[in-house]
Scaffold this active site. Structure first.
Site, PDB file in Angstrom:
ATOM      1  N   CYS A 285       0.849  -1.206   0.000  1.00 58.55           N
ATOM      2  CA  CYS A 285       0.000   0.000   0.000  1.00 58.55           C
ATOM      3  C   CYS A 285       0.879   1.248   0.000  1.00 58.55           C
ATOM      4  O   CYS A 285       2.038   1.216   0.384  1.00 58.55           O
ATOM      5  CB  CYS A 285      -0.867   0.040   1.257  1.00 58.55           C
ATOM      6  SG  CYS A 285      -1.902  -1.391   1.412  1.00 58.55           S
TER       7      CYS A 285
ATOM      8  N   ARG B 250       4.371   0.542  -6.242  1.00 57.72           N
ATOM      9  CA  ARG B 250       4.280  -0.383  -5.103  1.00 57.72           C
ATOM     10  C   ARG B 250       3.190  -1.425  -5.321  1.00 57.72           C
ATOM     11  O   ARG B 250       3.044  -2.355  -4.533  1.00 57.72           O
ATOM     12  CB  ARG B 250       4.019   0.393  -3.805  1.00 57.72           C
ATOM     13  CG  ARG B 250       5.134   1.368  -3.446  1.00 57.72           C
ATOM     14  CD  ARG B 250       4.695   2.348  -2.376  1.00 57.72           C
ATOM     15  NE  ARG B 250       4.425   1.710  -1.112  1.00 57.72           N
ATOM     16  CZ  ARG B 250       5.371   1.455  -0.186  1.00 57.72           C
ATOM     17  NH1 ARG B 250       6.623   1.781  -0.445  1.00 57.72           N
ATOM     18  NH2 ARG B 250       5.088   0.877   0.946  1.00 57.72           N
TER      19      ARG B 250
ATOM     20  N   TRP C  16      -3.221  -2.284  -1.543  1.00 58.96           N
ATOM     21  CA  TRP C  16      -2.888  -3.603  -2.066  1.00 58.96           C
ATOM     22  C   TRP C  16      -3.613  -4.585  -1.136  1.00 58.96           C
ATOM     23  O   TRP C  16      -3.223  -4.742   0.024  1.00 58.96           O
ATOM     24  CB  TRP C  16      -1.379  -3.807  -2.031  1.00 58.96           C
ATOM     25  CG  TRP C  16      -0.945  -5.182  -2.367  1.00 58.96           C
ATOM     26  CD1 TRP C  16      -0.635  -6.179  -1.497  1.00 58.96           C
ATOM     27  CD2 TRP C  16      -0.811  -5.751  -3.671  1.00 58.96           C
ATOM     28  NE1 TRP C  16      -0.292  -7.319  -2.159  1.00 58.96           N
ATOM     29  CE2 TRP C  16      -0.400  -7.097  -3.505  1.00 58.96           C
ATOM     30  CE3 TRP C  16      -0.990  -5.269  -4.953  1.00 58.96           C
ATOM     31  CZ2 TRP C  16      -0.175  -7.952  -4.570  1.00 58.96           C
ATOM     32  CZ3 TRP C  16      -0.757  -6.126  -6.019  1.00 58.96           C
ATOM     33  CH2 TRP C  16      -0.362  -7.434  -5.829  1.00 58.96           C
TER      34      TRP C  16
ATOM     35  N   ASN D  38      -0.996   0.972   6.118  1.00 52.80           N
ATOM     36  CA  ASN D  38      -0.294  -0.066   5.356  1.00 52.80           C
ATOM     37  C   ASN D  38       0.231  -1.058   6.381  1.00 52.80           C
ATOM     38  O   ASN D  38       0.893  -0.680   7.337  1.00 52.80           O
ATOM     39  CB  ASN D  38       0.876   0.537   4.567  1.00 52.80           C
ATOM     40  CG  ASN D  38       1.640  -0.549   3.798  1.00 52.80           C
ATOM     41  OD1 ASN D  38       1.071  -1.607   3.499  1.00 52.80           O
ATOM     42  ND2 ASN D  38       2.900  -0.304   3.510  1.00 52.80           N
ATOM     43  N   GLY D  39      -0.111  -2.340   6.204  1.00 48.70           N
ATOM     44  CA  GLY D  39       0.353  -3.368   7.144  1.00 48.70           C
ATOM     45  C   GLY D  39      -0.777  -4.336   7.424  1.00 48.70           C
ATOM     46  O   GLY D  39      -1.783  -4.378   6.715  1.00 48.70           O
TER      47      GLY D  39
ATOM     48  N   GLU E  82      17.933 -15.912 -12.591  1.00 47.92           N
ATOM     49  CA  GLU E  82      17.484 -14.516 -12.639  1.00 47.92           C
ATOM     50  C   GLU E  82      16.914 -14.173 -14.013  1.00 47.92           C
ATOM     51  O   GLU E  82      15.885 -13.495 -14.120  1.00 47.92           O
ATOM     52  CB  GLU E  82      18.634 -13.581 -12.273  1.00 47.92           C
ATOM     53  CG  GLU E  82      18.343 -12.101 -12.397  1.00 47.92           C
ATOM     54  CD  GLU E  82      17.182 -11.608 -11.532  1.00 47.92           C
ATOM     55  OE1 GLU E  82      16.713 -12.368 -10.657  1.00 47.92           O
ATOM     56  OE2 GLU E  82      16.716 -10.483 -11.775  1.00 47.92           O
TER      57      GLU E  82
ATOM     58  N   LYS F  67      13.103 -12.828 -14.610  1.00 48.90           N
ATOM     59  CA  LYS F  67      12.798 -11.594 -15.343  1.00 48.90           C
ATOM     60  C   LYS F  67      11.732 -11.869 -16.391  1.00 48.90           C
ATOM     61  O   LYS F  67      10.750 -11.141 -16.518  1.00 48.90           O
ATOM     62  CB  LYS F  67      14.060 -11.038 -15.993  1.00 48.90           C
ATOM     63  CG  LYS F  67      15.004 -10.397 -15.007  1.00 48.90           C
ATOM     64  CD  LYS F  67      14.541  -9.027 -14.563  1.00 48.90           C
ATOM     65  CE  LYS F  67      14.071  -8.772 -13.184  1.00 48.90           C
ATOM     66  NZ  LYS F  67      14.308  -9.501 -12.037  1.00 48.90           N
TER      67      LYS F  67
ATOM     68  N   GLU G 290       8.188 -12.873 -14.794  1.00 43.98           N
ATOM     69  CA  GLU G 290       7.454 -11.899 -13.965  1.00 43.98           C
ATOM     70  C   GLU G 290       6.929 -10.716 -14.788  1.00 43.98           C
ATOM     71  O   GLU G 290       5.993 -10.041 -14.363  1.00 43.98           O
ATOM     72  CB  GLU G 290       8.287 -11.415 -12.794  1.00 43.98           C
ATOM     73  CG  GLU G 290       9.459 -10.527 -13.119  1.00 43.98           C
ATOM     74  CD  GLU G 290      10.150 -10.033 -11.839  1.00 43.98           C
ATOM     75  OE1 GLU G 290       9.492  -9.805 -10.829  1.00 43.98           O
ATOM     76  OE2 GLU G 290      11.377  -9.880 -11.875  1.00 43.98           O
TER      77      GLU G 290
ATOM     78  N   HIS H   1      19.140 -34.941 -15.915  1.00 47.53           N
ATOM     79  CA  HIS H   1      18.387 -35.429 -14.742  1.00 47.53           C
ATOM     80  C   HIS H   1      16.927 -34.999 -14.794  1.00 47.53           C
ATOM     81  O   HIS H   1      16.241 -35.019 -13.776  1.00 47.53           O
ATOM     82  CB  HIS H   1      19.069 -34.912 -13.472  1.00 47.53           C
ATOM     83  CG  HIS H   1      20.495 -35.320 -13.375  1.00 47.53           C
ATOM     84  ND1 HIS H   1      20.910 -36.560 -12.967  1.00 47.53           N
ATOM     85  CD2 HIS H   1      21.623 -34.658 -13.720  1.00 47.53           C
ATOM     86  CE1 HIS H   1      22.228 -36.650 -13.025  1.00 47.53           C
ATOM     87  NE2 HIS H   1      22.694 -35.497 -13.471  1.00 47.53           N
TER      88      HIS H   1
ATOM     89  N   LYS I 277       6.171  -4.078  -5.571  1.00 48.86           N
ATOM     90  CA  LYS I 277       7.601  -3.754  -5.564  1.00 48.86           C
ATOM     91  C   LYS I 277       8.258  -4.149  -4.246  1.00 48.86           C
ATOM     92  O   LYS I 277       9.413  -4.552  -4.209  1.00 48.86           O
ATOM     93  CB  LYS I 277       7.803  -2.246  -5.790  1.00 48.86           C
ATOM     94  CG  LYS I 277       9.275  -1.833  -5.855  1.00 48.86           C
ATOM     95  CD  LYS I 277      10.003  -2.517  -6.989  1.00 48.86           C
ATOM     96  CE  LYS I 277      11.488  -2.201  -7.005  1.00 48.86           C
ATOM     97  NZ  LYS I 277      12.223  -3.029  -7.989  1.00 48.86           N
TER      98      LYS I 277
HETATM   99  C1  AGP Z   1      12.420  -9.147  -8.567  1.00 46.08           C
HETATM  100  O1  AGP Z   1      12.336  -8.683  -9.905  1.00 46.08           O
HETATM  101  C2  AGP Z   1      11.101  -9.072  -7.829  1.00 46.08           C
HETATM  102  N1  AGP Z   1      10.564  -7.773  -7.867  1.00 46.08           N
HETATM  103  C3  AGP Z   1      11.159  -9.686  -6.447  1.00 46.08           C
HETATM  104  O2  AGP Z   1      11.558 -11.016  -6.602  1.00 46.08           O
HETATM  105  C4  AGP Z   1      12.115  -8.999  -5.432  1.00 46.08           C
HETATM  106  O3  AGP Z   1      13.446  -9.235  -5.808  1.00 46.08           O
HETATM  107  C5  AGP Z   1      11.870  -9.634  -4.052  1.00 46.08           C
HETATM  108  O4  AGP Z   1      10.540  -9.362  -3.684  1.00 46.08           O
HETATM  109  C6  AGP Z   1      12.817  -9.115  -2.974  1.00 46.08           C
HETATM  110  O5  AGP Z   1      12.619  -7.743  -2.768  1.00 46.08           O
HETATM  111  P1  AGP Z   1      13.730  -6.911  -1.939  1.00 46.08           P
HETATM  112  O6  AGP Z   1      15.016  -7.018  -2.712  1.00 46.08           O
HETATM  113  O7  AGP Z   1      13.187  -5.526  -1.872  1.00 46.08           O
HETATM  114  O8  AGP Z   1      13.858  -7.553  -0.583  1.00 46.08           O
END
Ligand code: AGP
Length: 614
Positions: A2, A27, A74, A100-101, A487, A491, A494, A510, A609
């Site tokens: 949020c 966010r 959110w 937020n929380g 990674e 990318k 996501e 395997h 985010k």
């Molecule tokens: C990565 O592209 C994602 N947005 C997500 O996996 C992110 O890396 C993960 O949530 C960790 O976030 P942080 O680095 O802010 O702890």
């Protein structure tokens, strides 16, 4: 998660709130709302979906005033809807809250309040704050009424996490804020004051910011700001000058924040190294651990989530190679619920772009409780994880707005290289000459990244357009580039919603080899390395089964040309630094495929985010 913006001052508050909320869109959210206090009346506007809906609503039904609260939600408790959108009110429509929380004991609180006649209008946990504060105000003697005191006593009854903003018709001109585990900052302007979940929301107005700590409250009014603890003890807090410019958080002339941030990587890597590279050693300013403490470490544990976890896997490789101590890497949500072997001889490294990831924050608390020293690698100054660490290596990537992490990731790798050389020099596993070689190669990396971006951007855009229709991808890497395969796959999945899996190339036989056919492109990382011949063999295995191979190779490699279908050539560097280069084309490939598919690259569906709740 949020987003919160609050304002008290002389400007038109709805403009300030809506602009601030727009800068918090990254966010992730599913509804939004604002509340304005004017002539002792609270006007609320809320809408489901994107902020544009709320902006249209305010255009049609303006809300004049100079004090108010805004929120992008959110959903955690209660589905996304107008009724569940913040701000929330009490029974008398005299109190407004944004939050937020998660209120962990909201169900019992809600039951108690309803038994005492309170009527709830939403399914959210947040609404309990409004009714608790109403109840505390009702208990006060008229001559001693205080919104601050009512909020403070209400918070005592709450268990959970909150960044909270409160205002009331009975206390015009006043905003009360409080924070526990959800980030909240206070902005100090000229006769105007702000609260916000994150810095970009208020950068257009002020760069002077106070970061609230857990268990702190703030009282804002036209005269200024007062900070106290939950026990009503006044606190002096440092005012931090934010150096980011407002435009830095803008897209500049890129189509998406993510593309801008991919191209900012040479600068982000350079800035993360800046002032830290000596001739034969590294200077880490915020490292509170003494050399003696570093020498007594017997094990390193790295905890992180998502992309940051992939950085941790690279960290394992380089620390074990150069410092020769064992490194365990854990996904934070696993670490906190297993029984890790942690002692005062363990060094825990928490990697987090946001510094607010709930699982990582919980992980370092557990590590500290077991005697471990904790250092964090983080991109957000003053965020929770660094504030609870013994030492911090801040990455200087600047605000990363795109939900998919790019420049923060390569900055995390840079910080890990810096720390590894620093640790290796402290423990004499890296001698002066080796350190000089490593540092001089580190200095080249920003330029090499820039070269890749310049030379390969157009190729990758073209390549991506031919691959955007596939439904599955496999990414293969070995050694330090196995985490890069993970990674690269993350990318793609996501932001384009295409299924993609990263695998150690040696694992092909395997299982994954059963997947190979002409409908499954295989991305292989075959740059110069001690396992180069092995990965060439993997490429042949894929080709023998009609697979399509996209390969990253080192400039001048003629061998791989005979085997792969598409090749992206990268400049040569020491194998140990290759991961900082190999990730760049994979970021671009994912970006251009997702953009070709018309996906919401900066705010992919279902993602946030910063995951500040479990
Ligand atoms: C990565 O592209 C994602 N947005 C997500 O996996 C992110 O890396 C993960 O949530 C960790 O976030 P942080 O680095 O802010 O702890």
């Amino acid at each position: 998660m949020c987003g919160i913006v609050g304002y008290v001052g002389y400007q038109d508050v709805s403009t300030v709130l809506l602009d601030g909320l727009k800068r918090l869109e990254y966010r992730g959210y599913d509804s939004a709302g604002i509340a304005v206090l004017n002539n002792n009346i609270i006007e609320v506007r809320r809408s489901k979906g994107k902020l544009n809906n709320l902006e249209e609503m305010v255009k049609v039904q303006p809300v004049p005033g100079n004090i108010g609260l805004g929120h992008t939600r959110w959903a955690t408790h209660g589905r996304p809807s107008e009724e569940n959108a913040h701000p929330h009110r009490d029974c008398k429509n005299e109190i407004i809250v944004v939050h937020n929380g998660i209120v962990e004991n909201y169900l019992s609180l809600k039951d108690e309040l309803q038994l005492r006649g309170h009527v709830f209008a939403s399914e959210t946990d947040t609404e309990v704050f409004a009714h608790l504060i109403e109840e505390e105000l009702d208990r006060q003697k008229t001559e001693k009424e205080s919104l601050y005191e009512a909020v403070r006593l209400a918070l005592k009854r709450v268990r959970g996490t909150y960044a909270l903003g409160v205002l009331s018709t009975k206390f015009p001109g006043q905003i009360i804020a409080a924070r526990n585990d959800s980030p909240l900052i206070v902005g100090l302007g000229e006769n105007e004051y702000f609260i916000a979940s994150d810095v970009p929301a208020i950068l257009n107005h002020t760069r002077d910011v106070i970061f609230l700590d857990n268990g702190e409250m703030a009282v804002l009014n036209q005269e200024g700001v007062k900070i106290t603890t939950l026990e009503a003890v006044e606190k002096e807090k440092a005012v931090v000058k934010i150096t980011w410019s407002a435009t830095q958080a803008e897209k500049a002339d890129y189509k998406h924040f993510m593309l801008k941030e991919i191209f900012e990587q040479p600068t982000a890597i350079e800035d993360t190294m800046r002032t830290r590279l000596g001739e034969d050693n590294i200077h880490l300013e915020e490292m509170e651990l003494s050399l003696d403490q570093l020498k007594t470490i017997e094990k390193v544990t790295i905890i992180a989530c998502g992309t940051s976890w992939h950085a941790g896997l690279v960290g394992k490789f380089i620390i074990e190679e150069l410092v020769r101590i064992p490194v365990e890497v854990d996904i934070a949500s696993e670490f906190r619920y297993r029984s890790p072997i942690i002692s005062d001889k363990t060094l825990t490294i928490a990697i987090s772009q946001s510094g607010e990831t709930a699982d990582t924050l919980a992980g370092i608390r557990q590590a500290k409780a077991n005697g471990s020293k904790v250092i964090s690698i983080c991109n957000v100054l003053g965020s929770s994880i660094p504030r609870e660490s013994d030492g911090t290596i801040y990455t200087h990537a600047g605000p990363e707005i795109g939900v998919a992490s790019t420049k923060a990731f390569t900055s995390q790798l840079t910080a890990l290289y810096l720390f590894t050389i620093y640790l290796g020099r402290a423990r004499d596993t890296i001698g002066v000459e080796r350190a000089k070689d490593l540092i001089s190669e580190l200095r080249r990396l920003p330029h090499l990244v820039g070269e890749i971006l310049k030379k390969e951007d157009a190729n990758l855009k073209k390549l991506a357009h031919g691959f955007s229709h596939y439904k599955d991808f496999l990414y293969l890497g070995r050694g330090i580039n196995y985490p890069i395969a993970l990674e690269g796959a993350l990318k793609l999945k996501e932001i384009s919603y295409i299924h993609a899996e990263g695998y150690p190339a040696g694992e092909m036989k395997h299982g994954p080899i059963a997947l190979i056919d002409e409908d499954m492109p295989v991305v292989t990382i075959a740059v110069r390395s001690k396992t180069y011949e092995k990965i060439l063999g993997n490429i042949e295995e894929v080709k023998a089964r009609d697979g399509i191979v996209i390969t990253l190779a080192t400039e001048g490699d003629a061998e791989v040309t005979k085997k792969a279908d598409h090749i992206i050539y990268l400049p040569d560097t020491m194998e140990i630094f290759s991961s900082l280069l190999t990730i760049i084309p994979l970021q671009l490939l994912a970006y251009y495929i997702a953009d070709r598919k018309g996906c919401d690259v900066d705010q992919p569906r279902n993602l946030a985010k910063s995951v500040t709740v479990e």
